[in-house]
Motif scaffolding. Structure first.
Motif, PDB file in Angstrom:
ATOM      1  N   ASP A  33       0.857  -1.184   0.000  1.00  0.00           N
ATOM      2  CA  ASP A  33       0.000   0.000   0.000  1.00  0.00           C
ATOM      3  C   ASP A  33       0.890   1.230   0.000  1.00  0.00           C
ATOM      4  O   ASP A  33       1.435   1.620   1.042  1.00  0.00           O
ATOM      5  CB  ASP A  33      -0.910  -0.006   1.227  1.00  0.00           C
ATOM      6  N   THR A  34       1.037   1.868  -1.149  1.00  0.00           N
ATOM      7  CA  THR A  34       1.957   2.999  -1.269  1.00  0.00           C
ATOM      8  C   THR A  34       1.456   4.247  -0.550  1.00  0.00           C
ATOM      9  O   THR A  34       2.201   5.209  -0.406  1.00  0.00           O
ATOM     10  CB  THR A  34       2.200   3.332  -2.750  1.00  0.00           C
ATOM     11  N   SER A  35       0.197   4.226  -0.085  1.00  0.00           N
ATOM     12  CA  SER A  35      -0.303   5.358   0.694  1.00  0.00           C
ATOM     13  C   SER A  35       0.039   5.234   2.177  1.00  0.00           C
ATOM     14  O   SER A  35      -0.198   6.170   2.943  1.00  0.00           O
ATOM     15  CB  SER A  35      -1.829   5.472   0.540  1.00  0.00           C
ATOM     16  N   SER A  36       0.570   4.093   2.594  1.00  0.00           N
ATOM     17  CA  SER A  36       0.921   3.869   3.999  1.00  0.00           C
ATOM     18  C   SER A  36       2.431   3.969   4.191  1.00  0.00           C
ATOM     19  O   SER A  36       3.201   3.607   3.293  1.00  0.00           O
ATOM     20  CB  SER A  36       0.466   2.471   4.457  1.00  0.00           C
ATOM     21  N   PRO A  37       2.870   4.440   5.374  1.00  0.00           N
ATOM     22  CA  PRO A  37       4.304   4.395   5.674  1.00  0.00           C
ATOM     23  C   PRO A  37       4.774   2.948   5.693  1.00  0.00           C
ATOM     24  O   PRO A  37       3.997   2.040   5.984  1.00  0.00           O
ATOM     25  CB  PRO A  37       4.384   5.020   7.082  1.00  0.00           C
ATOM     26  N   ARG A  38       6.045   2.766   5.386  1.00  0.00           N
ATOM     27  CA  ARG A  38       6.569   1.398   5.394  1.00  0.00           C
ATOM     28  C   ARG A  38       6.449   0.819   6.798  1.00  0.00           C
ATOM     29  O   ARG A  38       6.948   1.384   7.760  1.00  0.00           O
ATOM     30  CB  ARG A  38       8.026   1.377   4.921  1.00  0.00           C
ATOM     31  N   GLY A  39       5.747  -0.300   6.917  1.00  0.00           N
ATOM     32  CA  GLY A  39       5.459  -0.905   8.203  1.00  0.00           C
ATOM     33  C   GLY A  39       4.303  -1.870   8.054  1.00  0.00           C
ATOM     34  O   GLY A  39       4.046  -2.373   6.960  1.00  0.00           O
ATOM     35  N   LEU A  40       3.561  -2.116   9.132  1.00  0.00           N
ATOM     36  CA  LEU A  40       2.494  -3.112   9.091  1.00  0.00           C
ATOM     37  C   LEU A  40       1.439  -2.788   8.048  1.00  0.00           C
ATOM     38  O   LEU A  40       0.946  -3.676   7.356  1.00  0.00           O
ATOM     39  CB  LEU A  40       1.849  -3.242  10.479  1.00  0.00           C
ATOM     40  N   GLY A  41       1.050  -1.545   7.900  1.00  0.00           N
ATOM     41  CA  GLY A  41       0.023  -1.190   6.936  1.00  0.00           C
ATOM     42  C   GLY A  41       0.498  -1.188   5.497  1.00  0.00           C
ATOM     43  O   GLY A  41      -0.320  -1.186   4.572  1.00  0.00           O
ATOM     44  N   TYR A  42       1.795  -1.203   5.300  1.00  0.00           N
ATOM     45  CA  TYR A  42       2.371  -1.189   3.947  1.00  0.00           C
ATOM     46  C   TYR A  42       2.316  -2.572   3.316  1.00  0.00           C
ATOM     47  O   TYR A  42       2.070  -2.711   2.116  1.00  0.00           O
ATOM     48  CB  TYR A  42       3.816  -0.704   4.053  1.00  0.00           C
ATOM     49  N   TYR A  43       2.529  -3.610   4.143  1.00  0.00           N
ATOM     50  CA  TYR A  43       2.612  -4.987   3.664  1.00  0.00           C
ATOM     51  C   TYR A  43       1.297  -5.738   3.903  1.00  0.00           C
ATOM     52  O   TYR A  43       0.449  -5.293   4.673  1.00  0.00           O
ATOM     53  CB  TYR A  43       3.747  -5.704   4.385  1.00  0.00           C
ATOM     54  N   PRO A  44       1.113  -6.904   3.278  1.00  0.00           N
ATOM     55  CA  PRO A  44      -0.101  -7.690   3.530  1.00  0.00           C
ATOM     56  C   PRO A  44      -0.270  -8.042   5.002  1.00  0.00           C
ATOM     57  O   PRO A  44       0.711  -8.215   5.738  1.00  0.00           O
ATOM     58  CB  PRO A  44       0.128  -8.951   2.676  1.00  0.00           C
ATOM     59  N   ALA A  45      -1.529  -8.164   5.426  1.00  0.00           N
ATOM     60  CA  ALA A  45      -1.845  -8.503   6.817  1.00  0.00           C
ATOM     61  C   ALA A  45      -1.804 -10.012   6.985  1.00  0.00           C
ATOM     62  O   ALA A  45      -2.826 -10.691   7.039  1.00  0.00           O
ATOM     63  CB  ALA A  45      -3.218  -7.951   7.187  1.00  0.00           C
ATOM     64  N   ILE A  46      -0.596 -10.553   7.040  1.00  0.00           N
ATOM     65  CA  ILE A  46      -0.400 -11.988   7.188  1.00  0.00           C
ATOM     66  C   ILE A  46       0.826 -12.222   8.059  1.00  0.00           C
ATOM     67  O   ILE A  46       1.845 -11.536   7.917  1.00  0.00           O
ATOM     68  CB  ILE A  46      -0.252 -12.680   5.805  1.00  0.00           C
ATOM     69  N   GLY A  47       0.724 -13.165   8.992  1.00  0.00           N
ATOM     70  CA  GLY A  47       1.795 -13.402   9.943  1.00  0.00           C
ATOM     71  C   GLY A  47       2.844 -14.381   9.445  1.00  0.00           C
ATOM     72  O   GLY A  47       2.677 -15.065   8.436  1.00  0.00           O
ATOM     73  N   ARG A  48       3.928 -14.455  10.196  1.00  0.00           N
ATOM     74  CA  ARG A  48       5.043 -15.336   9.833  1.00  0.00           C
ATOM     75  C   ARG A  48       4.625 -16.802   9.775  1.00  0.00           C
ATOM     76  O   ARG A  48       5.025 -17.536   8.866  1.00  0.00           O
ATOM     77  CB  ARG A  48       6.197 -15.165  10.828  1.00  0.00           C
ATOM     78  N   ASP A  49       3.834 -17.252  10.751  1.00  0.00           N
ATOM     79  CA  ASP A  49       3.426 -18.657  10.763  1.00  0.00           C
ATOM     80  C   ASP A  49       2.615 -18.990   9.515  1.00  0.00           C
ATOM     81  O   ASP A  49       2.800 -20.058   8.904  1.00  0.00           O
ATOM     82  CB  ASP A  49       2.602 -18.957  12.011  1.00  0.00           C
ATOM     83  N   GLU A  50       1.730 -18.087   9.119  1.00  0.00           N
ATOM     84  CA  GLU A  50       0.933 -18.319   7.909  1.00  0.00           C
ATOM     85  C   GLU A  50       1.821 -18.331   6.671  1.00  0.00           C
ATOM     86  O   GLU A  50       1.623 -19.145   5.758  1.00  0.00           O
ATOM     87  CB  GLU A  50      -0.146 -17.246   7.782  1.00  0.00           C
ATOM     88  N   LEU A  51       2.788 -17.426   6.620  1.00  0.00           N
ATOM     89  CA  LEU A  51       3.694 -17.386   5.472  1.00  0.00           C
ATOM     90  C   LEU A  51       4.489 -18.687   5.364  1.00  0.00           C
ATOM     91  O   LEU A  51       4.713 -19.201   4.256  1.00  0.00           O
ATOM     92  CB  LEU A  51       4.645 -16.193   5.588  1.00  0.00           C
ATOM     93  N   ARG A  52       4.905 -19.236   6.479  1.00  0.00           N
ATOM     94  CA  ARG A  52       5.675 -20.489   6.459  1.00  0.00           C
ATOM     95  C   ARG A  52       4.835 -21.658   5.948  1.00  0.00           C
ATOM     96  O   ARG A  52       5.372 -22.602   5.359  1.00  0.00           O
ATOM     97  CB  ARG A  52       6.217 -20.805   7.857  1.00  0.00           C
ATOM     98  N   ARG A  53       3.531 -21.619   6.201  1.00  0.00           N
ATOM     99  CA  ARG A  53       2.663 -22.728   5.805  1.00  0.00           C
ATOM    100  C   ARG A  53       2.227 -22.654   4.346  1.00  0.00           C
ATOM    101  O   ARG A  53       1.634 -23.604   3.826  1.00  0.00           O
ATOM    102  CB  ARG A  53       1.420 -22.764   6.703  1.00  0.00           C
ATOM    103  N   LEU A  54       2.509 -21.562   3.679  1.00  0.00           N
ATOM    104  CA  LEU A  54       2.041 -21.393   2.298  1.00  0.00           C
ATOM    105  C   LEU A  54       2.744 -22.352   1.344  1.00  0.00           C
ATOM    106  O   LEU A  54       3.962 -22.584   1.452  1.00  0.00           O
ATOM    107  CB  LEU A  54       2.296 -19.969   1.822  1.00  0.00           C
ATOM    108  N   ASP A  55       1.985 -22.868   0.382  1.00  0.00           N
ATOM    109  CA  ASP A  55       2.562 -23.705  -0.667  1.00  0.00           C
ATOM    110  C   ASP A  55       3.009 -22.887  -1.871  1.00  0.00           C
ATOM    111  O   ASP A  55       3.960 -23.273  -2.562  1.00  0.00           O
ATOM    112  CB  ASP A  55       1.531 -24.742  -1.124  1.00  0.00           C
ATOM    113  N   ALA A  56       2.325 -21.787  -2.158  1.00  0.00           N
ATOM    114  CA  ALA A  56       2.640 -21.062  -3.388  1.00  0.00           C
ATOM    115  C   ALA A  56       2.063 -19.645  -3.344  1.00  0.00           C
ATOM    116  O   ALA A  56       1.117 -19.354  -2.604  1.00  0.00           O
ATOM    117  CB  ALA A  56       2.083 -21.800  -4.604  1.00  0.00           C
ATOM    118  N   ILE A  57       2.652 -18.791  -4.151  1.00  0.00           N
ATOM    119  CA  ILE A  57       2.135 -17.443  -4.432  1.00  0.00           C
ATOM    120  C   ILE A  57       1.974 -17.328  -5.939  1.00  0.00           C
ATOM    121  O   ILE A  57       2.908 -17.631  -6.699  1.00  0.00           O
ATOM    122  CB  ILE A  57       3.084 -16.340  -3.932  1.00  0.00           C
TER     123      ILE A  57
END
Length: 382
Positions: A33-57
């Motif tokens: 989100d280029t309207s948000s400062p770099r930080g939590l609102g800039y990136y997708p709302a997904i946690g590390r544990d969820e990212l580790r469980r992903l099979d693909a993007i």
């Protein structure tokens, strides 16, 4: 099939949709989100544990609000497959360079994306996946996912009536995510294009037109009938897009190539040219548009903005100060086009991505099955 919103629904930017089926987990797009400062609102709302469980993007195209968080995902535990078209893979590095950290860029540069093609059918675990040309940009695709007799249609960014790019019909689905970047806008593309031509005719001294390198830049080359100017760094990428005729409407490539070949070249430190100057990135946050907008502000040169304007960007500051005009160029669907896509899909439920909840509610009278109250963190079952 469970669909989880990680960004882009109930808000503008950081488009990211999770899909889970029988233990398989994937993401559709990973934008910022280029309207948000770099930080939590800039990136997708997904946690590390969820990212580790992903099979693909799966990345539908290489614009920042769909791909610029890829390196961030890798830095935070994602280690699965990455799938996109060859054209998106070629463009991804430039997008990340403008919107990601050096560490994120380095991580993304180490992966080898699996190349998919528009119209190609493939599978990820129990998910049967189809794609088609989106009409938005060279290399841009929509996605259709099916499993156990249920299906999801994800538009990504689409343009049903582009004069330049081709869009393939979407298959029927049970849940459809439409591209609502333009909200309740009903103005037809031809009318928008005519307004831009009239504005340019009224500014014969030339004007700065910040624009994304892919997609809208090619559309503007097709729209502007007189001389144009570009930054030299854009020529190779524009030439490659125009040469990719399989993504274009029949017969348009020769016209685009001729106009590009005749384009004047402008570089930083030189006077702004007496012609429409196309310069990426479209917001003044990166690329030659940063210098072009600064020079236009210094000398009082006309500026025409034609797309989304992030808050606090140089383009936003100039428009707020009355130093830039804005005419929306049709690179996303109007409300009537989205209503037609929803009706043709037969979807029992429709979500609107790339707009906030208030805007989504304005679409409901035209799209009766629209669910307008979801936000990042929410899930829906198909």
């Amino acid at each position: 099939m469970q669909v989880t919103i990680h960004g882009g629904v109930g808000e503008k930017g950081r488009t990211c949709i999770g899909v889970a089926q029988a233990g398989t987990r994937i993401l559709l797009d990973v934008g910022v989100d280029t309207s948000s400062p770099r930080g939590l609102g800039y990136y997708p709302a997904i946690g590390r544990d969820e990212l580790r469980r992903l099979d693909a993007i799966i990345v539908t195209h290489a614009h920042e609000d769909h791909v610029a968080a890829l390196g961030w995902c890798l830095a935070n535990g994602f280690a699965g497959r990455v799938l996109m078209t060859a054209e998106s893979a070629a463009e991804m590095g430039a997008t990340l360079a403008a919107y990601a950290t050096p560490e994120e860029c380095a991580l993304a540069a180490r992966i080898a994306p699996e190349i998919i093609a528009a119209g190609q059918d493939f599978g990820i675990g129990p998910l049967a996946i189809r794609t088609g040309r989106s009409g938005h940009v060279v290399g841009g695709v929509w996605c259709h996912l099916g499993a156990e007799g249920r299906s999801l249609g994800y538009c990504g960014d689409v343009v049903p009536a582009s004069p330049v790019f081709a869009m393939d019909p979407l298959p029927p689905c049970d849940l459809l995510l439409v591209d609502a970047s333009y909200g309740a806008d009903r103005v037809p593309a031809a009318e928008r294009g005519g307004a831009i031509r009239r504005w340019l005719a009224a500014h014969p001294q030339g004007a700065v037109l910040p624009t994304p390198l892919s997609g809208r830049s090619v559309e503007l080359i097709g729209l502007i009938e007189g001389p144009i100017a570009i930054h030299p760094s854009m020529r190779a990428a524009l030439s490659e897009q125009i040469a990719a005729e399989a993504w274009l409407k029949p017969g348009i490539a020769a016209l685009l190539a001729a106009r590009l070949a005749a384009a004047q070249l402008w570089e930083e430190g030189r006077p702004l040219p007496p012609a429409p100057l196309l310069c990426d990135d479209g917001m003044g946050l990166a690329g030659p548009s940063r210098a072009a907008l600064a020079e236009a502000r210094r000398v009082g040169h006309p500026v025409l903005l034609t797309g989304h304007i992030p808050k606090a960007s140089p383009a936003d500051a100039m428009r707020t100060a009355g130093l830039a005009d804005w005419l929306r160029f049709p690179t996303h669907p109007t409300l009537p086009e989205n209503a037609a896509l929803a009706a043709a899909s037969g979807a029992a439920r429709v979500l609107a991505h790339s707009c906030d909840a208030q805007t989504a509610r304005l679409l409901a009278p035209d799209i009766p099955n629209l669910v307008a109250d979801l936000k990042p963190g929410d899930s829906i079952e198909i």
